[in-house]
Design a protein around this motif. Structure first.
Motif, short mmCIF file in Angstrom:
data_model
loop_
_atom_site.label_atom_id
_atom_site.label_comp_id
_atom_site.label_asym_id
_atom_site.label_seq_id
_atom_site.Cartn_x
_atom_site.Cartn_y
_atom_site.Cartn_z
N ALA A 64 -77.09 -74.14 -37.18
CA ALA A 64 -75.91 -74.84 -36.65
C ALA A 64 -75.89 -76.30 -37.11
CB ALA A 64 -75.89 -74.76 -35.14
N LEU A 65 -77.07 -76.87 -37.31
CA LEU A 65 -77.16 -78.26 -37.75
C LEU A 65 -77.01 -78.40 -39.25
CD1 LEU A 65 -80.13 -79.52 -35.53
CD2 LEU A 65 -77.69 -79.88 -35.18
N GLY A 66 -76.94 -77.26 -39.96
CA GLY A 66 -76.82 -77.31 -41.41
C GLY A 66 -78.13 -77.61 -42.10
N THR A 67 -79.26 -77.43 -41.37
CA THR A 67 -80.59 -77.67 -41.96
C THR A 67 -81.47 -76.44 -41.72
OG1 THR A 67 -81.29 -78.73 -39.88
CG2 THR A 67 -80.47 -80.16 -41.64
N PRO A 68 -81.13 -75.30 -42.35
CA PRO A 68 -81.86 -74.06 -42.08
C PRO A 68 -83.33 -74.09 -42.46
CG PRO A 68 -80.40 -73.81 -43.97
CD PRO A 68 -80.05 -75.11 -43.33
N ASP A 69 -83.71 -75.07 -43.31
CA ASP A 69 -85.12 -75.15 -43.71
C ASP A 69 -85.93 -76.07 -42.79
OD1 ASP A 69 -83.77 -77.41 -44.54
OD2 ASP A 69 -84.96 -77.66 -46.36
N ALA A 70 -85.29 -76.60 -41.77
CA ALA A 70 -86.01 -77.48 -40.84
C ALA A 70 -87.03 -76.67 -40.04
CB ALA A 70 -85.03 -78.16 -39.88
N GLY A 71 -88.21 -77.20 -39.88
CA GLY A 71 -89.24 -76.50 -39.13
C GLY A 71 -88.99 -76.55 -37.63
N GLU A 72 -89.76 -75.76 -36.89
CA GLU A 72 -89.59 -75.70 -35.44
C GLU A 72 -89.79 -77.06 -34.80
OE1 GLU A 72 -91.93 -72.72 -33.60
OE2 GLU A 72 -90.86 -71.05 -34.54
N ARG A 73 -90.78 -77.80 -35.26
CA ARG A 73 -91.06 -79.11 -34.65
C ARG A 73 -89.90 -80.07 -34.88
NH1 ARG A 73 -96.31 -81.70 -36.57
NH2 ARG A 73 -95.69 -83.24 -35.02
N SER A 74 -89.24 -79.96 -36.03
CA SER A 74 -88.09 -80.83 -36.30
C SER A 74 -86.98 -80.56 -35.30
CB SER A 74 -87.60 -80.61 -37.73
OG SER A 74 -88.59 -80.95 -38.67
N VAL A 75 -86.74 -79.28 -35.00
CA VAL A 75 -85.72 -78.94 -34.01
C VAL A 75 -86.12 -79.46 -32.64
CG1 VAL A 75 -84.60 -77.03 -32.79
CG2 VAL A 75 -84.91 -76.92 -35.28
N ASP A 76 -87.40 -79.29 -32.30
CA ASP A 76 -87.88 -79.78 -31.00
C ASP A 76 -87.66 -81.29 -30.86
OD1 ASP A 76 -88.71 -77.22 -30.43
OD2 ASP A 76 -90.79 -77.57 -30.95
N VAL A 77 -87.90 -82.02 -31.94
CA VAL A 77 -87.72 -83.47 -31.90
C VAL A 77 -86.26 -83.82 -31.66
CG1 VAL A 77 -87.73 -85.54 -33.35
CG2 VAL A 77 -89.74 -84.08 -33.26
N GLN A 78 -85.33 -83.10 -32.32
CA GLN A 78 -83.91 -83.40 -32.14
C GLN A 78 -83.46 -83.06 -30.72
OE1 GLN A 78 -81.28 -83.44 -35.39
NE2 GLN A 78 -82.57 -82.13 -36.62
N VAL A 79 -84.01 -82.01 -30.15
CA VAL A 79 -83.70 -81.67 -28.76
C VAL A 79 -84.21 -82.79 -27.84
CG1 VAL A 79 -84.25 -80.10 -26.86
CG2 VAL A 79 -83.60 -79.17 -29.09
N THR A 80 -85.40 -83.28 -28.12
CA THR A 80 -85.96 -84.37 -27.30
C THR A 80 -85.07 -85.60 -27.36
OG1 THR A 80 -88.23 -83.57 -27.63
CG2 THR A 80 -87.95 -85.89 -27.01
N ARG A 81 -84.58 -85.93 -28.56
CA ARG A 81 -83.68 -87.09 -28.70
C ARG A 81 -82.40 -86.89 -27.89
NH1 ARG A 81 -82.71 -87.80 -34.91
NH2 ARG A 81 -80.92 -88.93 -34.06
N LEU A 82 -81.87 -85.67 -27.93
CA LEU A 82 -80.63 -85.40 -27.19
C LEU A 82 -80.87 -85.49 -25.69
CD1 LEU A 82 -77.68 -84.58 -27.15
CD2 LEU A 82 -78.40 -82.19 -27.30
#
Length: 233
Positions: free
Chosen positions: A187-205
């Motif tokens: 959904a973010l347009g970054t399908p190669d982002a790792g799990e930790r990267s997603v977790d970090v963006q969730v934390t920021r939100l």
């Protein structure tokens, strides 16, 4: 259909690479300026608004990470693509933690740079008219307006970055449904982002939508599955 031209600022202390990037992006139809360091970038930002910043991580004096983090503290929501000679997962996570929207390791194919820039710019645009209007989403005493990329709070309006808007919109459109980290990355347009990267963006939100990010009321972690948004008063 051709992509709309964007105003892009390239911030890199390597004069040769900065010139190459400026020329390449100009050939892609963009209006491009350059800055050799964070101080020069601040001067450029004071004189005009940019649609995107391309920022090198390793710069003398104030690093790219420190520069982007300070922009976010000051309230800037301008999208940022970070460039680095170090591309391991920890470096990618550090970029997201400091406020970057995407991260590209050197050396890179110019075509990938162009693709990532298009993705970021599209994400920063208001939702397409063809999409069903999301309406206002209540998060306690805050209201999310996807069309304006704003979070309305009791103290006023808080702007969200393009990545934060895309993440919250994706979660809100499927409110009550668990989204896997893979779903979120897509959904973010970054399908190669790792799990930790997603977790970090969730934390920021969470820092923006939750009164206490450590005890979230709305954006919940579902262990081994992903995340779910449960809006409400």
């Amino acid at each position: 259909m051709a992509e709309p031209a964007a105003d892009i600022l390239v911030v890199d202390d390597d004069a040769r690479l900065r010139a190459l990037l400026q020329r390449f992006l100009a050939e892609q139809g963009h209006r491009v300026a350059g800055a050799a360091d964070a101080a020069a970038a601040r001067s450029a930002l004071a004189s005009m608004e940019f649609d995107l910043l391309v920022v090198d991580v390793m710069m003398p004096g104030e690093t790219g990470l420190e520069f982007v983090e300070s922009l976010r503290r000051e309230g800037s929501d301008t999208p940022v693509l970070m460039l680095t000679a170090r591309g391991d997962p920890d470096d990618r996570v550090a970029g997201f933690e400091h406020g970057a929207d995407d991260y590209l390791a050197k050396p890179f194919d110019p075509r990938e740079l162009a693709l990532r820039i298009r993705t970021i710019l599209r994400r920063a645009q208001p939702a397409a008219p063809a999409a069903a209007p999301l309406g206002l989403v209540q998060l306690g005493d805050r209201w999310f307006d996807a069309e304006r990329a704003e979070l309305r709070t009791p103290d006023g309006v808080q702007r969200l970055t393009g990545g934060e808007t895309a993440l919250l919109t994706a979660l809100a459109r499927r409110a009550g449904e668990v989204l896997s980290r893979e779903d979120i990355a897509a959904a973010l347009g970054t399908p190669d982002a790792g799990e930790r990267s997603v977790d970090v963006q969730v934390t920021r939100l969470r820092r923006k939508i939750e009164a206490d990010p450590r005890e979230p009321r709305f954006l919940h972690t579902i262990r081994h599955r992903g995340y779910v948004l449960r809006p409400g008063p």
